[in-house]
Design an enzyme around this catalytic site. Sequence first.
Site, PDB file in Angstrom:
ATOM      1  CB  ALA A  48     -13.958   1.121   6.335  1.00 22.70           C
ATOM      2  CG  ASN A  49      -9.075  -1.407   3.202  1.00 24.51           C
ATOM      3  OD1 ASN A  49      -9.240  -2.606   2.966  1.00 24.51           O
ATOM      4  ND2 ASN A  49      -8.997  -0.503   2.243  1.00 24.51           N
ATOM      5  CB  SER A  77     -12.402  -1.170  -8.014  1.00 21.36           C
ATOM      6  OG  SER A  77     -11.879  -0.281  -7.047  1.00 21.36           O
ATOM      7  N   PRO A  94      -6.306   2.898  -7.192  1.00 22.19           N
ATOM      8  CG  PRO A  94      -8.146   3.413  -8.503  1.00 22.19           C
ATOM      9  CD  PRO A  94      -7.164   2.324  -8.237  1.00 22.19           C
ATOM     10  CE  LYS A 119      -4.612   0.726   0.573  1.00 26.91           C
ATOM     11  NZ  LYS A 119      -5.739  -0.169   0.299  1.00 26.91           N
TER      12      LYS A 119
HETATM   13  P1  NAD Z   1     -15.082   7.758  -0.745  1.00 25.51           P
HETATM   14  O1  NAD Z   1     -14.062   8.796  -0.428  1.00 25.51           O
HETATM   15  O2  NAD Z   1     -15.779   7.813  -2.039  1.00 25.51           O
HETATM   16  O3  NAD Z   1     -16.206   7.746   0.379  1.00 25.51           O
HETATM   17  C1  NAD Z   1     -15.975   7.965   1.746  1.00 25.51           C
HETATM   18  C2  NAD Z   1     -17.187   8.700   2.302  1.00 25.51           C
HETATM   19  O4  NAD Z   1     -17.050   8.757   3.712  1.00 25.51           O
HETATM   20  C3  NAD Z   1     -17.317  10.140   1.784  1.00 25.51           C
HETATM   21  O5  NAD Z   1     -18.652  10.380   1.389  1.00 25.51           O
HETATM   22  C4  NAD Z   1     -16.931  10.971   3.006  1.00 25.51           C
HETATM   23  O6  NAD Z   1     -17.579  12.235   3.020  1.00 25.51           O
HETATM   24  C5  NAD Z   1     -17.390  10.083   4.125  1.00 25.51           C
HETATM   25  N1  NAD Z   1     -16.762  10.306   5.435  1.00 25.51           N
HETATM   26  C6  NAD Z   1     -15.476  10.668   5.699  1.00 25.51           C
HETATM   27  N2  NAD Z   1     -15.294  10.750   7.034  1.00 25.51           N
HETATM   28  C7  NAD Z   1     -16.465  10.403   7.606  1.00 25.51           C
HETATM   29  C8  NAD Z   1     -16.912  10.274   8.952  1.00 25.51           C
HETATM   30  N3  NAD Z   1     -16.102  10.540   9.980  1.00 25.51           N
HETATM   31  N4  NAD Z   1     -18.188   9.888   9.183  1.00 25.51           N
HETATM   32  C9  NAD Z   1     -19.026   9.633   8.142  1.00 25.51           C
HETATM   33  N5  NAD Z   1     -18.664   9.755   6.847  1.00 25.51           N
HETATM   34  C10 NAD Z   1     -17.398  10.121   6.595  1.00 25.51           C
HETATM   35  O7  NAD Z   1     -14.334   6.337  -0.529  1.00 25.51           O
HETATM   36  P2  NAD Z   1     -14.803   4.914  -1.083  1.00 25.51           P
HETATM   37  O8  NAD Z   1     -14.081   4.609  -2.330  1.00 25.51           O
HETATM   38  O9  NAD Z   1     -16.284   4.834  -1.011  1.00 25.51           O
HETATM   39  O10 NAD Z   1     -14.170   3.959   0.033  1.00 25.51           O
HETATM   40  C11 NAD Z   1     -14.758   3.849   1.312  1.00 25.51           C
HETATM   41  C12 NAD Z   1     -13.926   2.909   2.176  1.00 25.51           C
HETATM   42  O11 NAD Z   1     -13.865   1.619   1.549  1.00 25.51           O
HETATM   43  C13 NAD Z   1     -12.478   3.372   2.359  1.00 25.51           C
HETATM   44  O12 NAD Z   1     -12.077   3.045   3.669  1.00 25.51           O
HETATM   45  C14 NAD Z   1     -11.702   2.518   1.357  1.00 25.51           C
HETATM   46  O13 NAD Z   1     -10.369   2.261   1.753  1.00 25.51           O
HETATM   47  C15 NAD Z   1     -12.511   1.227   1.392  1.00 25.51           C
HETATM   48  N6  NAD Z   1     -12.373   0.434   0.159  1.00 25.51           N
HETATM   49  C16 NAD Z   1     -12.720   0.970  -1.032  1.00 25.51           C
HETATM   50  C17 NAD Z   1     -12.574   0.218  -2.180  1.00 25.51           C
HETATM   51  C18 NAD Z   1     -12.975   0.771  -3.538  1.00 25.51           C
HETATM   52  O14 NAD Z   1     -13.057  -0.018  -4.496  1.00 25.51           O
HETATM   53  N7  NAD Z   1     -13.262   2.044  -3.661  1.00 25.51           N
HETATM   54  C19 NAD Z   1     -12.067  -1.096  -2.125  1.00 25.51           C
HETATM   55  C20 NAD Z   1     -11.732  -1.612  -0.858  1.00 25.51           C
HETATM   56  C21 NAD Z   1     -11.891  -0.839   0.270  1.00 25.51           C
HETATM   57  C1  PPY Z   2      -8.063  -2.121  -1.791  1.00 24.60           C
HETATM   58  O1  PPY Z   2      -8.792  -3.052  -2.194  1.00 24.60           O
HETATM   59  O2  PPY Z   2      -8.037  -1.809  -0.583  1.00 24.60           O
HETATM   60  C2  PPY Z   2      -7.201  -1.395  -2.707  1.00 24.60           C
HETATM   61  O3  PPY Z   2      -6.255  -0.783  -2.289  1.00 24.60           O
HETATM   62  C3  PPY Z   2      -7.513  -1.412  -4.161  1.00 24.60           C
HETATM   63  C4  PPY Z   2      -6.548  -2.245  -4.950  1.00 24.60           C
HETATM   64  C5  PPY Z   2      -6.795  -3.592  -5.109  1.00 24.60           C
HETATM   65  C6  PPY Z   2      -5.931  -4.356  -5.864  1.00 24.60           C
HETATM   66  C7  PPY Z   2      -4.815  -3.777  -6.447  1.00 24.60           C
HETATM   67  C8  PPY Z   2      -4.581  -2.425  -6.269  1.00 24.60           C
HETATM   68  C9  PPY Z   2      -5.454  -1.658  -5.548  1.00 24.60           C
END
Ligand code: NAD
Ligand code: PPY
Length: 357
Positions: A262-263, A150, A118, A79
């Site tokens: 969330a991670n 994704s 991302p 990461k």
């Molecule tokens: P994003 O930035 O689009 O959404 C996060 C949301 O949380 C935003 O709307 C933000 O305003 C809100 N937020 C921030 N702080 C907050 C709080 N204290 N209380 C309530 N809301 C709050 O991010 P995302 O892509 O939707 O990802 C969300 C989570 O999922 C992250 O932790 C990310 O690491 C995890 N994740 C995402 C993916 C992916 O494919 N995008 C994959 C694996 C894990």
């Molecule tokens: C995640 O899933 O938390 C990521 O960081 C997204 C991702 C997954 C696989 C390769 C690179 C990034």
Amino acid sequence: MSLDDALRWDGELTVTRHDRETGAFFVIRLDSTRLGPAAGGTRAAQYASFGDAVTDAGKLAGAMTLKMAVSNLPMGGGKSVIALPAPRKDLAPETWNRILTIHAENIDKLKGNYWTGPDVNTNSADMDTLNETTPYVFGRSPERGGAGSSADNTALGVFEAMKATVHYRGLGSLAGRTVLVQGLGAVGSGIATLAAAAGARILVADTDSERLAWALQLGYTIIGLDEVLRTPCDVFAPCAMGGVLDSSAAANLPASAVVGAANNILADDQAGVILRERDILYAPDFVTNAGGAFHLVGHEVLGWSTDTVEERTRGIGDTIAEVYGISESAETTTDAAARILARQRIDSASLVSTLAK
Ligand code: NAD
Ligand code: PPY
């Protein structure tokens, strides 16, 4: 966390760099390359200290190792964290561009041992920018030949995990159940849409007023940020930041299950123990949120069709049920059970490669 403590870590490699001109501090951590090149997204955020940024990168990289292993994907875990000098939205475009270019130079020096994608505060357009300097990038925009965002696939996987969890918990289906989504962003909004279509009542909390206005239009109920951990619900879905559940939050959470995107949802191991004691079924995040990895690695490394990516993502429901089965038979937390499953896959892959030599 002091930088000294942050650097004491069992992973394979830590790379750091500071840029005096922008004030940005860069971290790349490779947790494990046992199953393949380390992969994991680039997170850009403000941190209280460099030590906190390094620590976060290590925890996130460790979660990627587990995610890849439990999902049977041929990649290791890594990461990147970029500790920003100001909130992302306040950075001038040329500052952000310089930060991305320096980050891409760092990635390139790792010669393919680390692939990024991302994560929080980075998107496909940013991946396109990184790709101008380095090829080791997943999730570029489709116009540039990448798999794009994704988020929708991550939401689908979490939704499958949610259905399997509600079923396992003896609550039947999501119809008529209350789901509290913390963070209505790219993934959280997708989960809310899918759960609402399945008949769930949706409660939401977000720091962003525009997202809340959108939620109101859809008929969701808004919950104050301070009320999230005190509001009764069937499923609590953390979809904003990690570390939401520490021991005290776990001891008081009025939910039957925790299934989110969330991670690193659990702040510590003890939180998982308390959830188990309280019969709150916790779906380990590195299992539930693997839909993003299936999307990126499936399309860009394994050449999967969209149907195959969807089929494998829907399989997250079965994996979660398997984790709950191991947790019951081994009388351990669901988090520990999922780690057992991941470890078995890492060890058996290592054995196969040793025998092949
Ligand atoms: P994003 O930035 O689009 O959404 C996060 C949301 O949380 C935003 O709307 C933000 O305003 C809100 N937020 C921030 N702080 C907050 C709080 N204290 N209380 C309530 N809301 C709050 O991010 P995302 O892509 O939707 O990802 C969300 C989570 O999922 C992250 O932790 C990310 O690491 C995890 N994740 C995402 C993916 C992916 O494919 N995008 C994959 C694996 C894990
Ligand atoms: C995640 O899933 O938390 C990521 O960081 C997204 C991702 C997954 C696989 C390769 C690179 C990034």
